[in-house]
Design an enzyme around this catalytic site. Structure first.
Site, PDB file in Angstrom:
ATOM      1  N   LYS A   1      15.428  -4.761   9.676  1.00 28.30           N
ATOM      2  CA  LYS A   1      14.611  -5.731   8.912  1.00 28.30           C
ATOM      3  C   LYS A   1      14.300  -5.304   7.472  1.00 28.30           C
ATOM      4  O   LYS A   1      13.386  -5.837   6.841  1.00 28.30           O
ATOM      5  CB  LYS A   1      13.295  -6.091   9.631  1.00 28.30           C
ATOM      6  CG  LYS A   1      13.405  -6.405  11.093  1.00 28.30           C
ATOM      7  CD  LYS A   1      14.595  -7.227  11.479  1.00 28.30           C
ATOM      8  CE  LYS A   1      14.555  -8.673  11.005  1.00 28.30           C
ATOM      9  NZ  LYS A   1      15.828  -9.356  11.421  1.00 28.30           N
TER      10      LYS A   1
ATOM     11  N   HIS B   1      22.112   0.760  11.922  1.00 25.31           N
ATOM     12  CA  HIS B   1      20.672   1.017  11.824  1.00 25.31           C
ATOM     13  C   HIS B   1      20.360   2.460  12.250  1.00 25.31           C
ATOM     14  O   HIS B   1      19.190   2.817  12.408  1.00 25.31           O
ATOM     15  CB  HIS B   1      19.883   0.063  12.727  1.00 25.31           C
ATOM     16  CG  HIS B   1      19.800  -1.347  12.230  1.00 25.31           C
ATOM     17  ND1 HIS B   1      19.576  -1.669  10.920  1.00 25.31           N
ATOM     18  CD2 HIS B   1      19.896  -2.529  12.907  1.00 25.31           C
ATOM     19  CE1 HIS B   1      19.546  -3.000  10.802  1.00 25.31           C
ATOM     20  NE2 HIS B   1      19.739  -3.541  11.985  1.00 25.31           N
TER      21      HIS B   1
ATOM     22  N   SER C   1       8.101  -8.125   9.576  1.00 24.57           N
ATOM     23  CA  SER C   1       9.392  -8.772   9.806  1.00 24.57           C
ATOM     24  C   SER C   1       9.950  -8.396  11.181  1.00 24.57           C
ATOM     25  O   SER C   1      10.476  -9.244  11.911  1.00 24.57           O
ATOM     26  CB  SER C   1      10.370  -8.352   8.698  1.00 24.57           C
ATOM     27  OG  SER C   1      11.594  -9.002   8.855  1.00 24.57           O
TER      28      SER C   1
HETATM   29  S1  PPS Z   1      18.461  -7.051  10.631  1.00 28.53           S
HETATM   30  O1  PPS Z   1      18.230  -7.849  11.876  1.00 28.53           O
HETATM   31  O2  PPS Z   1      17.894  -5.709  10.747  1.00 28.53           O
HETATM   32  O3  PPS Z   1      19.852  -7.043  10.213  1.00 28.53           O
HETATM   33  O4  PPS Z   1      17.569  -7.820   9.537  1.00 28.53           O
HETATM   34  P1  PPS Z   1      17.653  -7.610   7.964  1.00 28.53           P
HETATM   35  O5  PPS Z   1      18.734  -8.436   7.422  1.00 28.53           O
HETATM   36  O6  PPS Z   1      17.649  -6.161   7.648  1.00 28.53           O
HETATM   37  O7  PPS Z   1      16.242  -8.137   7.491  1.00 28.53           O
HETATM   38  C1  PPS Z   1      15.849  -9.480   7.555  1.00 28.53           C
HETATM   39  C2  PPS Z   1      14.749  -9.668   6.548  1.00 28.53           C
HETATM   40  O8  PPS Z   1      15.338  -9.748   5.232  1.00 28.53           O
HETATM   41  C3  PPS Z   1      14.984 -10.981   4.657  1.00 28.53           C
HETATM   42  N1  PPS Z   1      16.044 -11.461   3.756  1.00 28.53           N
HETATM   43  C4  PPS Z   1      15.833 -11.776   2.472  1.00 28.53           C
HETATM   44  N2  PPS Z   1      14.722 -11.705   1.721  1.00 28.53           N
HETATM   45  C5  PPS Z   1      14.818 -12.126   0.425  1.00 28.53           C
HETATM   46  N3  PPS Z   1      15.971 -12.607  -0.104  1.00 28.53           N
HETATM   47  C6  PPS Z   1      17.110 -12.682   0.610  1.00 28.53           C
HETATM   48  N4  PPS Z   1      18.204 -13.174   0.074  1.00 28.53           N
HETATM   49  C7  PPS Z   1      17.063 -12.250   1.968  1.00 28.53           C
HETATM   50  N5  PPS Z   1      17.972 -12.196   2.972  1.00 28.53           N
HETATM   51  C8  PPS Z   1      17.325 -11.696   4.054  1.00 28.53           C
HETATM   52  C9  PPS Z   1      14.771 -11.889   5.846  1.00 28.53           C
HETATM   53  O9  PPS Z   1      14.090 -13.069   5.478  1.00 28.53           O
HETATM   54  C10 PPS Z   1      13.974 -10.958   6.744  1.00 28.53           C
HETATM   55  O10 PPS Z   1      12.674 -10.688   6.241  1.00 28.53           O
HETATM   56  P2  PPS Z   1      11.359 -11.551   6.622  1.00 28.53           P
HETATM   57  O11 PPS Z   1      10.222 -10.834   5.970  1.00 28.53           O
HETATM   58  O12 PPS Z   1      11.240 -11.545   8.108  1.00 28.53           O
HETATM   59  O13 PPS Z   1      11.563 -12.910   6.042  1.00 28.53           O
END
Ligand code: PPS
Length: 293
Positions: A45, A107, A137
């Site tokens: 996340k 991860h 998250s």
């Molecule tokens: S995972 O399941 O571990 O692969 O998830 P991961 O991709 O690491 O994390 C997901 C969170 O990243 C946010 N996210 C973004 N935030 C801002 N801009 C962009 N473009 C973007 N893409 C992914 C996503 O919304 C999750 O965070 P939260 O706080 O839950 O919204």
């Protein structure tokens, strides 16, 4: 998938894990990396999908728009250690990739990374996110993802996060040990989610100089626009809506994408307790995070 599919935490070489990420351990540890492989490493996340999409567009955005419109990001950038019944393992997916470079997601805490990545001196992009937004998250993700352990209520979840009882273990150990690795391994680019939110273009420039890429100004503008939260949220190929184990009625994968959403979750008392504990756990590191931008 139902509640019986939810993973159960157990101690694995000192790290809390579930079987979905350890069942293929031997094969994953014996994975043969190639020198041009690029590993995208994160605590869950922290911005994995965002970084994955940026890298995919940098390398393949020009080559084929069909790739962007037909192949979900989790297949373009396979998740090395995943092994879920009746789905191809991440390791097999990587072995079958025909593109160069191969972009690979993990991860794993740094000590779990298969040794061939170090031997081959692969480039590694690590993305870290401040603990408070990261745990928020992760909480919503564990609510909606039927292969994650039951999150329980928010306050008990927060306690478990502080104790490192999350899948892939302690956030504190993860971010600080990867940070420390930079001292001895120079092919590691450490990025921050907060910096990406503040100025995506600047962070892509830094990433490009690490990767030795020189996209045209037009190309860069296109990528900066394409990877904005709202665009990714509505793109089925990057928003995970095509994955069966996730229940978007509970919470979407692309949830808020903000810095500071923790303020809507932490009570004043929880915040004080968290800060105090944080200071102790992060005492020996130079690593600094921003919880607002
Ligand atoms: S995972 O399941 O571990 O692969 O998830 P991961 O991709 O690491 O994390 C997901 C969170 O990243 C946010 N996210 C973004 N935030 C801002 N801009 C962009 N473009 C973007 N893409 C992914 C996503 O919304 C999750 O965070 P939260 O706080 O839950 O919204």
């Amino acid at each position: 998938m139902d509640s019986s599919t939810r993973g159960v935490l157990f101690d694995f070489h000192g790290v809390s894990m579930t079987r979905y990420f350890t069942d293929n351990w031997e094969n994953v540890q014996n994975f043969q990396a190639r020198p041009d492989d690029i590993l995208i490493a994160t605590y869950p996340k922290a911005g994995t999908t965002w970084a994955s999409y940026i890298l995919d567009l940098l390398y393949f955005g020009q080559v084929s728009s069909e790739r962007q419109s037909t192949i979900p990001i989790y297949n373009r950038v396979p998740f090395l250690e995943i092994m879920i019944p009746s789905v191809a393992t991440g390791k097999d997916q990587v072995d079958q990739m025909t593109t160069t470079p191969r972009l690979i997601k993990t991860h794993f805490p740094v000590q779990f990374v298969p040794k061939s990545f170090w031997e081959q001196n692969c480039r590694i992009v690590y993305v870290a996110r401040n603990a408070k937004d990261n745990v928020v998250s992760y909480f919503h993700f564990d609510r909606m993802n039927m292969v994650e352990p039951e999150p329980g209520d928010w306050s008990s979840y927060l306690q478990r996060f502080m104790q490192g009882k999350m899948v892939f273990g302690s956030w504190y150990d993860h971010v600080t040990n990867w940070w420390k690795k930079k001292e001895t391994y120079s092919n590691l680019h450490y990025m921050f989610f907060e910096d990406m939110v503040e100025d995506t273009g600047r962070e892509i420039d830094k990433l490009c100089s690490f990767l030795g890429l020189t996209p045209s100004a037009e190309e860069k503008t296109r990528i900066v626009g394409g990877v904005q939260f709202d665009n990714m949220k509505k793109d089925e190929m990057v928003n995970y809506s095509t994955i069966a184990v996730m229940d978007f009625k509970i919470s979407p994968f692309m949830r808020k994408g903000k810095v500071g959403d923790w303020k809507n979750h932490f009570t004043v008392a929880q915040n004080e307790e968290f800060d105090e504990d944080y200071k102790k756990k992060m005492r020996d590191t130079t690593l600094q995070f921003r919880t607002e931008v």
